[in-house]
Design a protein around this motif. Structure first.
Motif, short mmCIF file in Angstrom:
data_model
loop_
_atom_site.label_atom_id
_atom_site.label_comp_id
_atom_site.label_asym_id
_atom_site.label_seq_id
_atom_site.Cartn_x
_atom_site.Cartn_y
_atom_site.Cartn_z
N GLU A 65 0.82 -1.20 0.00
CA GLU A 65 0.00 0.00 0.00
C GLU A 65 0.86 1.26 0.00
O GLU A 65 0.50 2.27 -0.62
CB GLU A 65 -0.93 -0.02 1.22
CG GLU A 65 -2.04 1.00 1.14
CD GLU A 65 -3.09 0.81 2.22
OE1 GLU A 65 -3.69 1.82 2.63
OE2 GLU A 65 -3.33 -0.34 2.63
N ARG B 143 0.40 4.13 -2.72
CA ARG B 143 0.02 5.47 -2.26
C ARG B 143 0.96 6.54 -2.82
O ARG B 143 0.53 7.60 -3.24
CB ARG B 143 0.02 5.50 -0.73
CG ARG B 143 -0.59 6.75 -0.12
CD ARG B 143 -0.55 6.66 1.41
NE ARG B 143 -1.28 5.48 1.87
CZ ARG B 143 -2.60 5.43 2.00
NH1 ARG B 143 -3.32 6.49 1.70
NH2 ARG B 143 -3.20 4.34 2.43
N GLN C 159 -0.19 9.48 -5.42
CA GLN C 159 -0.05 10.90 -5.09
C GLN C 159 0.75 11.64 -6.16
O GLN C 159 0.38 12.76 -6.54
CB GLN C 159 0.64 11.05 -3.73
CG GLN C 159 0.66 12.49 -3.21
CD GLN C 159 -0.74 13.01 -2.94
OE1 GLN C 159 -1.43 12.51 -2.07
NE2 GLN C 159 -1.17 14.02 -3.70
N ASP D 40 -8.47 3.20 -0.14
CA ASP D 40 -8.32 4.63 0.21
C ASP D 40 -8.59 5.47 -1.03
O ASP D 40 -8.65 4.95 -2.16
CB ASP D 40 -6.91 4.90 0.73
CG ASP D 40 -6.83 6.15 1.59
OD1 ASP D 40 -7.87 6.82 1.77
OD2 ASP D 40 -5.73 6.46 2.09
N ILE E 177 -7.35 9.25 -2.80
CA ILE E 177 -6.34 10.31 -2.76
C ILE E 177 -6.73 11.41 -3.75
O ILE E 177 -7.04 11.13 -4.91
CB ILE E 177 -4.95 9.74 -3.12
CG1 ILE E 177 -4.50 8.76 -2.03
CG2 ILE E 177 -3.91 10.84 -3.30
CD1 ILE E 177 -3.26 7.99 -2.36
#
Length: 422
Positions: free
Chosen positions: A210, A214, A218, A419, A421
Motif C-alpha cells: 500500500e 500510495r 499521489q 483509500d 487520494i
C-alpha cells in the motif's frame, strides 16, 4: 545531464525539454538515454523534474483538444479513468458506457497486455470486427455521436513509447517518477479534463504494498492537477482476481452480464464506485450510475460504441476448444485465491504475451467457479481452463497449483477500495 543525475543533481527544465525532444527524434543515442534512465532510477527526480519530464513527453506528440464538443448547448464534460493493471480487471468495459449514459464524454486511450496483466484492447478485439485504430477526427465524431471512444494511444506522447521500450530492457521500469510520467503523459494528451486513477495493490498488482501504491497515486494526482486536469485516485485491492473470469473473450462475456444488470458483485461495486468518482470529477450530478445498469441505458451505450468501432456483438465470442476442469478434492469453504497464480495460468493458456507484438488467443482464459468464502462441495468444479492449444494446459495447471485452497474456515474479507487520494 547523465553526470548531473548520476551525482544526485537536479535537471533544468531546458535540459529535460532538450533530451526528450532529442531522443524522440533520434539525436540522443539509446546508450545515453539508458544511462540517464538508470541514474534517474537510482537517484529519483524531484516533483518539479517529474512535472517537466511529463510535460515534455506530452509535447513530443499531438495533444487532443475536444473542448469545442457540446451536448444540449453546453460543453461536453470529458472524463477518463486509468487502471495500473490487475487480474480480471475488465472494469473499463462496463464502466465507460455507465459514465456515457450519465451524460459524460469519455476519450479512453487504452493499451494491450504484456506479461500477466491483461489489456483492454486485447479484450475488446475478441469482438468480431472491433478496431481500436481510430484517427483523431474519428474519435471526435464518435465522442459527439455516442459519447465515448476506446482507442490505441497511437501518436499520443511518442516519447513515452520509445522510452518505455528502453526501460523494459534496461531494468529501469520500477521507478515511481518514470511510471507516473509514462501513465500521465498519455492521459494528459488525450483531451479529458478530469481523470480518475485506479491504483491496484496486492499480489496480482504491479505494486505489492500500500505504501508503494500510495506514493505513485499521489505523484500521478499531483501531475494531473499541475496540468489543470481534475485528478483523483482510488487504491483498490488486487490480491484476488476481479470477478469470475480472467482472459479476453471471457471477460467481455462477464462485462456484458454486468451491463445486463447482473455479474459478480465485486465487478459491479468497483464499476459503480469509479463511475461516481468520474462523474463527480467531471462536475456531473443528479444521475445514478446504478440506474443505467437497471434500465439498460449503459448496455445501449456499449452496443453503440462497439458498433461505431466496427464490432459485431451478434456474432459469438470465441472460446478455446481445449479445456480442463479443476475440481475440489474435498468439501469446505473456498480460501484465498492468489491473483498472480490465476493470471499466470491465463498467460500460459495464451491469453497474454511475453513480448510486445506477440499474438494472443482471444478465447484463452480461466473461469473461476467459486470465490473466496463460498461453500464448496467435494468434486465440484473450481476452475475451467480454455485454450486453442491443448499442450499449454499442463503448464497452466502447474501455475494454478498452490494458488487456491479449500478449508474449514472462510478467509478474512478485505475491502475492495482501500483509500482515496485527491
Amino acid at each position: 545531464m547523465i553526470r548531473t543525475k548520476r551525482d544526485g543533481g537536479v535537471l533544468s527544465d531546458a535540459a529535460i525539454d532538450w533530451v526528450i525532444d532529442g531522443y524522440t527524434h533520434g539525436r540522443v543515442a539509446d546508450e545515453q538515454m539508458a544511462a540517464l534512465l538508470m541514474a534517474i532510477f537510482l537517484n529519483g527526480m524531484s516533483a518539479a523534474e517529474t512535472t517537466r519530464w511529463t510535460a515534455a513527453m506530452v509535447g513530443s506528440g499531438e495533444r487532443f483538444d475536444f473542448t469545442a464538443l457540446r451536448r444540449g448547448g453546453a460543453p461536453l464534460a470529458l472524463v477518463d479513468k486509468h487502471s495500473t493493471g490487475g487480474v480480471g480487471d475488465k472494469i473499463t468495459i462496463p464502466l465507460l458506457p455507465v459514465v456515457m449514459a450519465c451524460g459524460a464524454g469519455v476519450p479512453q486511450a487504452s493499451g494491450r497486455g504484456l506479461g500477466h496483466t491483461g489489456g483492454t484492447l486485447d479484450k475488446l478485439e475478441s469482438i468480431a470486427g472491433f478496431t481500436a485504430e481510430l484517427s483523431k477526427d474519428r474519435i471526435r465524431q464518435q465522442l459527439s455521436d455516442v459519447g465515448g471512444a476506446i482507442f490505441a494511444a497511437g501518436e499520443l506522447a511518442p516519447a513515452d513509447r520509445k522510452i518505455y521500450a528502453l526501460r523494459d530492457i534496461t531494468a529501469t521500469v520500477d521507478s515511481t517518477p518514470l511510471i507516473a510520467s509514462s501513465v500521465m503523459s498519455k492521459k494528459l494528451a488525450e483531451g479529458a479534463r478530469a481523470l480518475v486513477l485506479d491504483v491496484k495493490v496486492g499480489r496480482g498488482a504491479f505494486l505489492k504494498t500500500e505504501a508503494e501504491a500510495r506514493l505513485l497515486a499521489q505523484v500521478m494526482v499531483d501531475l494531473g492537477v499541475a496540468d489543470g486536469v481534475a485528478t483523483r485516485a482510488l487504491l483498490t485491492d488486487m490480491n484476488c482476481p476481479l470477478g469470475c473470469t480472467v482472459g479476453n473473450s471471457v471477460e467481455i462475456a462477464e462485462s456484458l452480464e454486468v451491463l445486463a444488470g447482473g455479474g459478480p458483485a465485486d465487478v459491479v461495486e468497483l464499476t459503480l464506485t469509479l463511475a461516481a468518482e468520474m462523474l463527480d470529477a467531471a462536475g456531473i450530478d443528479g444521475t445514478d450510475p446504478a440506474e443505467t445498469l437497471r434500465d439498460g441505458s449503459a448496455m445501449d451505450r456499449f452496443r453503440a460504441l462497439v458498433a461505431a468501432q466496427g464490432g459485431d456483438l451478434s456474432r459469438p465470442l470465441p472460446l478455446g476448444t481445449a479445456t480442463e476442469t479443476v475440481t475440489a478434492p474435498q468439501g469446505g469453504i473456498m480460501g484465498d485465491l492468489d491473483a498472480m497464480g490465476v493470471a499466470m495460468a491465463a498467460w500460459r493458456l495464451g491469453a497474454g504475451r511475453a513480448q510486445p507484438g506477440d499474438s494472443v488467443q482471444s478465447g484463452a482464459g480461466v473461469r473461476i467457479h467459486r470465490k473466496p468464502g463460498e461453500p464448496v462441495a467435494a468434486g465440484e468444479p473450481l476452475f475451467t481452463l480454455y485454450t486453442e492449444t491443448a499442450e499449454r494446459l499442463p503448464a497452466a495447471l502447474a501455475e494454478l497449483d498452490g494458488a487456491w485452497s479449500v478449508g474449514a474456515a472462510a478467509p478474512t474479507p478485505r475491502p475492495l477500495v482501500l483509500d482515496r487520494i485527491g
